[in-house]
Design a protein around this motif. Structure first.
Motif, mmCIF file in Angstrom:
data_model
loop_
_atom_site.group_PDB
_atom_site.id
_atom_site.type_symbol
_atom_site.label_atom_id
_atom_site.label_comp_id
_atom_site.label_asym_id
_atom_site.label_seq_id
_atom_site.Cartn_x
_atom_site.Cartn_y
_atom_site.Cartn_z
ATOM 1 N N ALA A 185 0.830 -1.211 0.000
ATOM 2 C CA ALA A 185 0.000 0.000 0.000
ATOM 3 C C ALA A 185 0.860 1.255 0.000
ATOM 4 O O ALA A 185 0.791 2.087 0.907
ATOM 5 C CB ALA A 185 -0.932 -0.006 1.197
ATOM 6 N N GLY A 186 1.653 1.411 -1.041
ATOM 7 C CA GLY A 186 2.488 2.595 -1.187
ATOM 8 C C GLY A 186 2.299 3.212 -2.551
ATOM 9 O O GLY A 186 1.522 2.707 -3.378
ATOM 10 N N PRO A 187 2.987 4.301 -2.824
ATOM 11 C CA PRO A 187 2.840 4.945 -4.124
ATOM 12 C C PRO A 187 3.415 4.092 -5.245
ATOM 13 O O PRO A 187 4.300 3.258 -5.027
ATOM 14 C CB PRO A 187 3.622 6.252 -3.963
ATOM 15 N N PRO A 216 -4.204 5.052 -0.710
ATOM 16 C CA PRO A 216 -3.284 4.880 -1.851
ATOM 17 C C PRO A 216 -4.050 4.583 -3.146
ATOM 18 O O PRO A 216 -3.992 3.484 -3.693
ATOM 19 C CB PRO A 216 -2.405 3.702 -1.427
ATOM 20 N N ARG A 219 -2.270 2.994 -6.282
ATOM 21 C CA ARG A 219 -1.919 1.584 -6.123
ATOM 22 C C ARG A 219 -3.177 0.712 -6.185
ATOM 23 O O ARG A 219 -3.153 -0.391 -6.742
ATOM 24 C CB ARG A 219 -1.192 1.370 -4.805
ATOM 25 N N THR A 277 -7.926 -2.035 1.889
ATOM 26 C CA THR A 277 -6.557 -1.816 2.345
ATOM 27 C C THR A 277 -6.464 -2.144 3.830
ATOM 28 O O THR A 277 -7.424 -1.970 4.583
ATOM 29 C CB THR A 277 -6.074 -0.366 2.127
#
Length: 293
Positions: A185-187, A216, A219, A277
């Motif tokens: 769960a990041g850019p 995010p 993503r 998420t």
């Protein structure tokens, strides 16, 4: 459709004695290795009653603690976004033993230890999901395009990323196609968003980010297109690029997609899915109901 590489693979480490070795030519590839059920995994078939309880928030609060190994409190994480009748199994590490069938072990010859363990754990998840459907363990070998070939009469999907492995399966008479995807769960890496979206999709993502900047969205968008492709390709055998599907995300934890294949295909191009998420992960799922006879 190939996911971008977010981090370089680590250097290889020595292979422990417990990890299967390449298959000798004289050993039949159909021979099976018993697959124990790891403690640090969960299997769950969503009941019709549980499937009705999908009104929970799509985004799990960041206050949910991350525990190395184990499962999300309250049940399978992926199960939160699956419809009734889909069996799911997941693991958050590769600590539990996950023996492979000999034909599967042969596929991992020469691969790095980290990749071998991911592969083995994901296959163990798949076998537990199949067991929930009353199916005996069997090798899951790649078919055309690399997607796993599931037993006759079964639709399924497998995913893995750092810190997570999962598999889902369902009777093909109930669901003609399944697709799941897990991502950190990041850019997204710089430049990827422009490759996978059109201007309208980018505008919609910008609006979502303005309303809920902690989510995010980029993503999730990437993962949702991966899930759509995983449901599409095994059913059609037709390759797609990221821009061959137009996708719309909703803040309520759902998404829709319409596929525009490079040539006509006799199948419904519309897909619906759910996203979630939590625990530093993005999960997406697509389940296409089978047509009534």
């Amino acid at each position: 459709m190939t996911a971008p590489t977010v981090t370089p693979a680590p250097a290889a480490v020595p292979v422990p004695a417990a990890v299967p070795v390449p298959v000798p030519a004289a050993v039949p590839v159909s021979a099976a290795v018993p697959v124990p059920v790891p403690v640090r995994a969960v299997v769950r078939v969503r009941s019709d009653a549980a499937a009705r309880d999908l009104g929970r928030p799509a985004v799990l609060r960041s206050a949910v603690p991350h525990r190395p190994g184990g499962t999300e409190r309250g049940g399978a994480l992926i199960g939160r976004i699956l419809p009734a009748g889909v069996a799911a199994s997941e693991a958050f590490d590769d600590a539990a033993p996950a023996p492979l069938f000999l034909a599967e072990a042969a596929l991992m010859t020469g691969r790095r230890e980290r990749r071998r363990r991911q592969f083995a754990t994901a296959r163990a998840c798949a076998r537990r999901a199949l067991a929930e459907l009353g199916r005996s363990p069997a090798p899951l070998l790649p078919g055309p395009g690399g997607a796993p070939r599931w037993p006759d009469g079964v639709a399924g999907s497998i995913t893995h990323c750092d810190g997570y492995r999962a598999a889902v399966a369902a009777p093909a008479a109930r669901y003609s196609a399944l697709g799941i995807d897990a991502e950190p769960a990041g850019p997204l890496p710089r430049g990827v968003l422009g490759l996978i979206t059109d201007p309208r999709e980018r505008a919609a993502l910008a609006a979502l980010a303005a309303a809920e900047p902690s989510v995010p969205w980029e993503r999730i968008f990437f993962s949702a297109k991966e899930a759509v492709y995983k449901a599409w390709y095994p059913a059609t055998g037709v390759w797609l690029g990221f821009r061959d599907a137009t996708l719309g995300l909703s803040a309520d934890g759902t998404f829709t997609a319409e596929v525009r294949p490079p040539h006509p295909v006799d199948t419904d191009p519309r897909y619906e899915g759910r996203w979630l998420t939590g625990r530093g992960l993005v999960l997406t799922a697509v389940a296409r109901p089978a047509l009534s006879p």
